[in-house]
Each structure stands twice: as C-alpha cells, then as structure tokens.
Scaffold this motif. Structure first.
Motif, PDB file in Angstrom:
ATOM      1  N   TYR A 148       0.865  -1.176   0.000  1.00 16.70           N
ATOM      2  CA  TYR A 148       0.000   0.000   0.000  1.00 16.70           C
ATOM      3  C   TYR A 148       0.899   1.222   0.000  1.00 16.70           C
ATOM      4  O   TYR A 148       1.661   1.442   0.946  1.00 16.70           O
ATOM      5  N   LEU A 149       0.835   1.986  -1.097  1.00 16.59           N
ATOM      6  CA  LEU A 149       1.686   3.154  -1.272  1.00 16.59           C
ATOM      7  C   LEU A 149       0.844   4.382  -1.578  1.00 16.59           C
ATOM      8  O   LEU A 149      -0.188   4.284  -2.250  1.00 16.59           O
ATOM      9  N   GLN A 151      -3.935   8.895   0.549  1.00 18.78           N
ATOM     10  CA  GLN A 151      -4.360   7.591   1.062  1.00 18.78           C
ATOM     11  C   GLN A 151      -3.616   6.483   0.308  1.00 18.78           C
ATOM     12  O   GLN A 151      -3.632   6.451  -0.913  1.00 18.78           O
ATOM     13  N   PRO A 152      -2.951   5.584   1.017  1.00 18.13           N
ATOM     14  CA  PRO A 152      -2.245   4.494   0.333  1.00 18.13           C
ATOM     15  C   PRO A 152      -3.204   3.623  -0.482  1.00 18.13           C
ATOM     16  O   PRO A 152      -4.321   3.342  -0.051  1.00 18.13           O
ATOM     17  N   GLN A 153      -2.744   3.220  -1.659  1.00 20.08           N
ATOM     18  CA  GLN A 153      -3.507   2.364  -2.559  1.00 20.08           C
ATOM     19  C   GLN A 153      -2.721   1.076  -2.796  1.00 20.08           C
ATOM     20  O   GLN A 153      -1.494   1.066  -2.737  1.00 20.08           O
ATOM     21  N   LEU A 154      -3.449   0.016  -3.114  1.00 20.74           N
ATOM     22  CA  LEU A 154      -2.825  -1.290  -3.327  1.00 20.74           C
ATOM     23  C   LEU A 154      -1.996  -1.308  -4.604  1.00 20.74           C
ATOM     24  O   LEU A 154      -2.461  -0.923  -5.672  1.00 20.74           O
ATOM     25  N   ILE A 155      -0.763  -1.770  -4.461  1.00 18.79           N
ATOM     26  CA  ILE A 155       0.146  -2.008  -5.571  1.00 18.79           C
ATOM     27  C   ILE A 155       0.605  -3.457  -5.441  1.00 18.79           C
ATOM     28  O   ILE A 155       1.048  -3.877  -4.378  1.00 18.79           O
ATOM     29  N   ILE A 156       0.491  -4.218  -6.526  1.00 19.13           N
ATOM     30  CA  ILE A 156       0.882  -5.630  -6.495  1.00 19.13           C
ATOM     31  C   ILE A 156       2.109  -5.821  -7.383  1.00 19.13           C
ATOM     32  O   ILE A 156       2.114  -5.415  -8.546  1.00 19.13           O
ATOM     33  N   SER A 180      14.837   6.359   3.044  1.00 23.49           N
ATOM     34  CA  SER A 180      14.816   5.607   4.307  1.00 23.49           C
ATOM     35  C   SER A 180      13.400   5.438   4.850  1.00 23.49           C
ATOM     36  O   SER A 180      13.050   4.362   5.345  1.00 23.49           O
ATOM     37  N   GLY A 181      12.567   6.464   4.772  1.00 20.49           N
ATOM     38  CA  GLY A 181      11.193   6.354   5.256  1.00 20.49           C
ATOM     39  C   GLY A 181      10.398   5.322   4.472  1.00 20.49           C
ATOM     40  O   GLY A 181       9.659   4.515   5.046  1.00 20.49           O
ATOM     41  N   LEU A 182      10.549   5.322   3.153  1.00 24.00           N
ATOM     42  CA  LEU A 182       9.838   4.361   2.310  1.00 24.00           C
ATOM     43  C   LEU A 182      10.336   2.944   2.575  1.00 24.00           C
ATOM     44  O   LEU A 182       9.532   2.013   2.691  1.00 24.00           O
ATOM     45  N   ILE A 183      11.639   2.766   2.702  1.00 21.66           N
ATOM     46  CA  ILE A 183      12.186   1.430   2.986  1.00 21.66           C
ATOM     47  C   ILE A 183      11.643   0.909   4.312  1.00 21.66           C
ATOM     48  O   ILE A 183      11.233  -0.249   4.422  1.00 21.66           O
ATOM     49  N   HIS A 184      11.610   1.762   5.318  1.00 24.71           N
ATOM     50  CA  HIS A 184      11.077   1.358   6.629  1.00 24.71           C
ATOM     51  C   HIS A 184       9.600   0.977   6.507  1.00 24.71           C
ATOM     52  O   HIS A 184       9.160  -0.044   7.058  1.00 24.71           O
ATOM     53  N   TYR A 185       8.835   1.764   5.778  1.00 26.37           N
ATOM     54  CA  TYR A 185       7.409   1.503   5.566  1.00 26.37           C
ATOM     55  C   TYR A 185       7.196   0.166   4.839  1.00 26.37           C
ATOM     56  O   TYR A 185       6.329  -0.627   5.208  1.00 26.37           O
ATOM     57  N   LEU A 186       7.998  -0.089   3.812  1.00 22.81           N
ATOM     58  CA  LEU A 186       7.906  -1.364   3.081  1.00 22.81           C
ATOM     59  C   LEU A 186       8.262  -2.531   3.995  1.00 22.81           C
ATOM     60  O   LEU A 186       7.610  -3.580   3.955  1.00 22.81           O
ATOM     61  N   LEU A 213       5.905  -5.805   4.827  1.00 22.36           N
ATOM     62  CA  LEU A 213       6.344  -7.174   4.576  1.00 22.36           C
ATOM     63  C   LEU A 213       6.337  -7.994   5.856  1.00 22.36           C
ATOM     64  O   LEU A 213       5.947  -9.165   5.847  1.00 22.36           O
ATOM     65  N   SER A 214       6.762  -7.391   6.952  1.00 20.23           N
ATOM     66  CA  SER A 214       6.750  -8.098   8.235  1.00 20.23           C
ATOM     67  C   SER A 214       5.326  -8.490   8.616  1.00 20.23           C
ATOM     68  O   SER A 214       5.088  -9.617   9.067  1.00 20.23           O
ATOM     69  N   THR A 215       4.393  -7.589   8.424  1.00 19.57           N
ATOM     70  CA  THR A 215       2.988  -7.878   8.736  1.00 19.57           C
ATOM     71  C   THR A 215       2.461  -9.001   7.850  1.00 19.57           C
ATOM     72  O   THR A 215       1.785  -9.912   8.333  1.00 19.57           O
TER      73      THR A 215
END
Length: 114
Positions: A12-13, A56-61, A83-89, A93-95
């Motif tokens: 979700y980005l 609002q984040p939208q689904l990206i596959i 760095s913020g985007l990498i942390h968010y990704l 992925l962890s979830t």
C-alpha cells in the motif's frame, strides 16, 4: 502472466511513495525495468480517479522479482530520500509474513489447505 499469491507482494503506497519508487526505477537500465514501470504506471492510475485521496495508500501488487528490483533501485538513491519508504515497506512485509505464518498454522491445525 498470472502469479500465485505466494509469488506476489501486496503493498500500500501513496502517490508520493509510488512516484519515488518510479524515480528510482527510471535510473536503472531500461531493458531491465520497462515492464515493471509499465505495470506500476497502470496501477497508479487509481490515484487519478476523481474520488481518490492521493494521500491515502492504494494497493500495488508486484511479483517477487520486481519487488527485489525495486528495492535494489531504491538502494541507489540517497538514503535520506528513501529511508522512510524502505522502513514503511519493511513494516508491510513483516505484517504479511506474520499473517501468512498465522494462516498456515491455522490451516495446519484445522487440516485445511490455503
């Protein structure tokens, strides 16, 4: 080409985050990224719908290989920009990993297959 759920990553980005991802990919050799750029552009069309909140984040596959290429491309941009985007990704992925593990455990306990 269709991919199974195990071969895809659901992210979700926001528009800003997806734009940064595209910016990173544009810096890569065209022949290695043109398909993923096309796919991301197609998926980003949802941001331009009249009813869409671009914050609002939208689904990206993405499939696993394309996601890996995206991460490598982001790694070549200045750290302070990505760095913020990498942390968010990483959080997403962890979830997903935790959810997949729990689903697998539930299916094993009930004797069903996902």
């Amino acid at each position: 080409m269709k991919h199974s759920a195990a071969e895809t990553i659901h992210l979700y980005l926001t528009l800003e985050q997806s734009s940064l991802l595209l910016e990173a990919l544009i810096e890569q050799p065209f022949k290695t990224v043109f398909e993923i750029i096309g796919s991301l552009n197609l998926q980003a069309q949802q941001f331009y719908q009249a009813t869409c909140d671009q914050q609002q984040p939208q689904l990206i596959i993405l499939d696993n290989a394309d996601f890996s290429l995206c991460i490598r491309a982001l790694g070549e941009l200045p750290y302070n920009r990505v760095s913020g985007l990498i942390h968010y990704l990483h959080q997403q992925l962890s979830t997903q990993l935790v959810n997949a593990t729990e689903l697998s455990a539930d299916n094993t306990a009930t004797g069903t297959r996902a």
